[in-house]
Every structure is written in C-alpha cells, then in structure tokens.
Design a protein around this motif. Structure first.
Motif, PDB file in Angstrom:
ATOM      1  N   SER A  69       0.729  -1.021   0.027  1.00  0.00           N
ATOM      2  CA  SER A  69      -0.049  -0.082   0.104  1.00  0.00           C
ATOM      3  C   SER A  69       1.065   1.311  -0.009  1.00  0.00           C
ATOM      4  O   SER A  69       0.431   2.280   0.392  1.00  0.00           O
ATOM      5  N   ALA A  70       2.056   1.394  -0.572  1.00  0.00           N
ATOM      6  CA  ALA A  70       3.166   2.528  -0.357  1.00  0.00           C
ATOM      7  C   ALA A  70       2.585   3.092  -1.676  1.00  0.00           C
ATOM      8  O   ALA A  70       2.147   2.568  -2.787  1.00  0.00           O
ATOM      9  N   ASN A  71       3.046   4.512  -1.692  1.00  0.00           N
ATOM     10  CA  ASN A  71       2.718   5.332  -2.934  1.00  0.00           C
ATOM     11  C   ASN A  71       4.261   5.692  -3.334  1.00  0.00           C
ATOM     12  O   ASN A  71       5.216   6.145  -2.917  1.00  0.00           O
ATOM     13  N   LEU A  72       4.186   4.861  -4.720  1.00  0.00           N
ATOM     14  CA  LEU A  72       5.590   4.829  -5.404  1.00  0.00           C
ATOM     15  C   LEU A  72       5.551   5.649  -6.807  1.00  0.00           C
ATOM     16  O   LEU A  72       6.127   5.365  -7.593  1.00  0.00           O
ATOM     17  N   GLN A  73       4.535   6.580  -6.719  1.00  0.00           N
ATOM     18  CA  GLN A  73       3.932   7.329  -8.031  1.00  0.00           C
ATOM     19  C   GLN A  73       5.337   7.956  -8.572  1.00  0.00           C
ATOM     20  O   GLN A  73       5.928   8.717  -7.928  1.00  0.00           O
ATOM     21  N   GLY A  74       5.828   7.683  -9.589  1.00  0.00           N
ATOM     22  CA  GLY A  74       6.921   8.454 -10.412  1.00  0.00           C
ATOM     23  C   GLY A  74       8.305   8.131  -9.719  1.00  0.00           C
ATOM     24  O   GLY A  74       9.263   8.704 -10.189  1.00  0.00           O
ATOM     25  N   ALA A  75       8.329   6.915  -8.920  1.00  0.00           N
ATOM     26  CA  ALA A  75       9.721   6.613  -8.291  1.00  0.00           C
ATOM     27  C   ALA A  75      10.667   6.091  -9.480  1.00  0.00           C
ATOM     28  O   ALA A  75      10.288   5.544 -10.138  1.00  0.00           O
ATOM     29  N   ASP A  76      11.853   6.120  -9.280  1.00  0.00           N
ATOM     30  CA  ASP A  76      12.839   5.518  -9.937  1.00  0.00           C
ATOM     31  C   ASP A  76      13.702   4.365  -9.360  1.00  0.00           C
ATOM     32  O   ASP A  76      14.293   4.615  -8.521  1.00  0.00           O
ATOM     33  N   LEU A  77      13.299   3.107 -10.052  1.00  0.00           N
ATOM     34  CA  LEU A  77      13.865   1.949  -9.297  1.00  0.00           C
ATOM     35  C   LEU A  77      14.701   1.452 -10.522  1.00  0.00           C
ATOM     36  O   LEU A  77      15.043   0.149 -10.579  1.00  0.00           O
ATOM     37  N   ALA A  90       0.265  -1.409  -3.819  1.00  0.00           N
ATOM     38  CA  ALA A  90       1.296  -0.391  -4.175  1.00  0.00           C
ATOM     39  C   ALA A  90       0.733   0.310  -5.260  1.00  0.00           C
ATOM     40  O   ALA A  90       0.533  -0.068  -6.493  1.00  0.00           O
ATOM     41  N   ASP A  91       1.128   1.901  -5.163  1.00  0.00           N
ATOM     42  CA  ASP A  91       0.725   2.578  -6.434  1.00  0.00           C
ATOM     43  C   ASP A  91       2.202   2.931  -7.045  1.00  0.00           C
ATOM     44  O   ASP A  91       2.914   3.647  -6.563  1.00  0.00           O
ATOM     45  N   LEU A  92       2.670   2.450  -8.254  1.00  0.00           N
ATOM     46  CA  LEU A  92       3.664   2.493  -9.051  1.00  0.00           C
ATOM     47  C   LEU A  92       3.182   3.388 -10.305  1.00  0.00           C
ATOM     48  O   LEU A  92       4.195   3.184 -11.422  1.00  0.00           O
ATOM     49  N   SER A  93       2.386   4.178 -10.495  1.00  0.00           N
ATOM     50  CA  SER A  93       1.936   4.824 -11.579  1.00  0.00           C
ATOM     51  C   SER A  93       3.004   5.674 -12.099  1.00  0.00           C
ATOM     52  O   SER A  93       3.514   6.486 -11.149  1.00  0.00           O
ATOM     53  N   GLY A  94       3.615   5.630 -13.041  1.00  0.00           N
ATOM     54  CA  GLY A  94       4.514   6.450 -13.964  1.00  0.00           C
ATOM     55  C   GLY A  94       5.813   6.126 -13.370  1.00  0.00           C
ATOM     56  O   GLY A  94       6.752   6.895 -13.688  1.00  0.00           O
ATOM     57  N   ILE A 111      -0.878  -0.750  -8.829  1.00  0.00           N
ATOM     58  CA  ILE A 111      -1.201  -0.042  -9.861  1.00  0.00           C
ATOM     59  C   ILE A 111       0.034   0.454 -10.670  1.00  0.00           C
ATOM     60  O   ILE A 111       1.008   0.848  -9.961  1.00  0.00           O
ATOM     61  N   LEU A 112       0.128  -0.073 -11.812  1.00  0.00           N
ATOM     62  CA  LEU A 112       1.439   0.128 -12.637  1.00  0.00           C
ATOM     63  C   LEU A 112       1.124   0.941 -13.921  1.00  0.00           C
ATOM     64  O   LEU A 112       1.869   0.593 -14.963  1.00  0.00           O
ATOM     65  N   ARG A 113       0.041   1.788 -13.619  1.00  0.00           N
ATOM     66  CA  ARG A 113      -0.529   2.445 -14.964  1.00  0.00           C
ATOM     67  C   ARG A 113       0.662   3.537 -15.503  1.00  0.00           C
ATOM     68  O   ARG A 113       1.307   4.204 -14.654  1.00  0.00           O
ATOM     69  N   GLY A 114       1.032   3.278 -16.936  1.00  0.00           N
ATOM     70  CA  GLY A 114       2.190   4.109 -17.350  1.00  0.00           C
ATOM     71  C   GLY A 114       3.574   3.923 -16.936  1.00  0.00           C
ATOM     72  O   GLY A 114       4.404   4.689 -17.239  1.00  0.00           O
ATOM     73  N   ASP A 131      -2.838  -3.721 -12.438  1.00  0.00           N
ATOM     74  CA  ASP A 131      -3.092  -2.716 -13.302  1.00  0.00           C
ATOM     75  C   ASP A 131      -2.066  -2.133 -14.158  1.00  0.00           C
ATOM     76  O   ASP A 131      -1.279  -1.496 -13.591  1.00  0.00           O
ATOM     77  N   LEU A 132      -1.990  -2.814 -15.431  1.00  0.00           N
ATOM     78  CA  LEU A 132      -0.904  -2.637 -16.189  1.00  0.00           C
ATOM     79  C   LEU A 132      -1.177  -1.534 -17.515  1.00  0.00           C
ATOM     80  O   LEU A 132      -0.474  -1.489 -18.586  1.00  0.00           O
ATOM     81  N   SER A 133      -2.225  -0.801 -17.365  1.00  0.00           N
ATOM     82  CA  SER A 133      -2.785  -0.093 -18.522  1.00  0.00           C
ATOM     83  C   SER A 133      -1.923   1.099 -18.834  1.00  0.00           C
ATOM     84  O   SER A 133      -1.389   1.820 -17.841  1.00  0.00           O
ATOM     85  N   GLY A 134      -1.125   1.082 -20.055  1.00  0.00           N
ATOM     86  CA  GLY A 134      -0.281   2.175 -20.622  1.00  0.00           C
ATOM     87  C   GLY A 134       1.176   1.683 -20.071  1.00  0.00           C
ATOM     88  O   GLY A 134       1.970   2.420 -20.372  1.00  0.00           O
TER      89      GLY A 134
END
Length: 153
Positions: A69-77, A90-94, A111-114, A131-134
């Motif tokens: 449940s972590a917010n990793l939006q826009g993170a660089d891994l 976890a939210d890995l959007s972008g 969430i792996l959107r984008g 969710d792999l949309s985009g």
C-alpha cells in the motif's frame, strides 16, 4: 589523505541518503517523498503505507522488502534488485522500473499505470489483478492496452 569513501551505514532512524544500509527496519507510514535512496541496502525493510512518490531507488538492493500500500508514483527503481519484494496494493503509476529485478515479487492489486518495465526481470512475479494499463512492457516496445489487468494485453 583521508579515509576512503564507502557506503553510508545507518541506523533505522538515520536520514535517508544514497548508499544507506537499512536492514530489518520499519519505515511504515513515513513520508520519504523525493528521497534519494540510490544504491541503498533495504533487505527485509518495511515501507507499508509509506510515501515514496518521486523517490530515487535506482540501484537499490531490497530482498524481501515490503512496499504494501505504498505510494511509489513516479519513483525511479532503475537497476534495482528487489527480488521477492511485496508491492501488494502499491501505486507505481509512472514509475521507472527499467532493468530492475523483481524475481518472485508480488504485485497483487498494484497499480502500474504508465510504468516503464523495459528490461525488467519479472520471472515468477505475481501480477494477479495488477493494473498494467499504459505500461511499457519488459520488451521495451509494447505498451499495454488500457484495461490490462494481470497481464499486458
């Protein structure tokens, strides 16, 4: 001549920094937005419900690290080794996941959107209901269709 520079060794309470070594630490719910944890050692560390949006985790090593449940939006891994990591919900959007190892990682309902998965190792990874949309797929060419859940369509 001073001592040779090496990796930073930190207690679990120390400030986030490149090369930090956090083993078996709990950072649940922490705000680490934009933190630079490049080349960090995060083995068995928990970041449940933590905010890591825009964080730099490139080159990090995190066997069995928990990002539930972590917010990793826009993170660089990029290039991270996160084998057996748990990204449940976890939210890995972008996020940039290029050339990273996610062997046996769990992305249940993530969430792996984008997100960019170019070159990522997803061997035996659990993508159930992810969710792999985009998202850019591991081949670096295919972009997953809108509504791609659990697999890249």
């Amino acid at each position: 001549m001073g001592p040779a520079a090496g990796p930073a060794f930190a207690d679990c309470t120390d400030v986030a920094q490149p090369g930090v070594e956090w083993r078996r630490c709990y950072h649940d719910g922490r705000n680490l937005q934009g933190a630079n944890l490049s080349d960090a050692t995060l083995r068995d560390t928990s970041f449940q419900r933590a905010n890591l949006a825009g964080a730099n985790l490139s080159g990090a090593s995190g066997f069995r690290v928990r990002f539930v449940s972590a917010n990793l939006q826009g993170a660089d891994l990029t290039g991270a080794d996160l084998s057996e990591a748990d990204f449940t919900k976890a939210d890995l959007s972008g996020a940039i996941l290029k050339d990273a190892s996610f062997r046996r990682a769990r992305f249940f309902r993530a969430i792996l959107r984008g997100a960019d998965l170019s070159g990522a190792d997803l061997d035996l990874a659990d993508l159930l209901h992810a969710d792999l949309s985009g998202a850019t797929w591991v081949d670096g060419e295919r972009v997953c269709a809108d509504g791609s859940v659990g697999q890249c369509d």
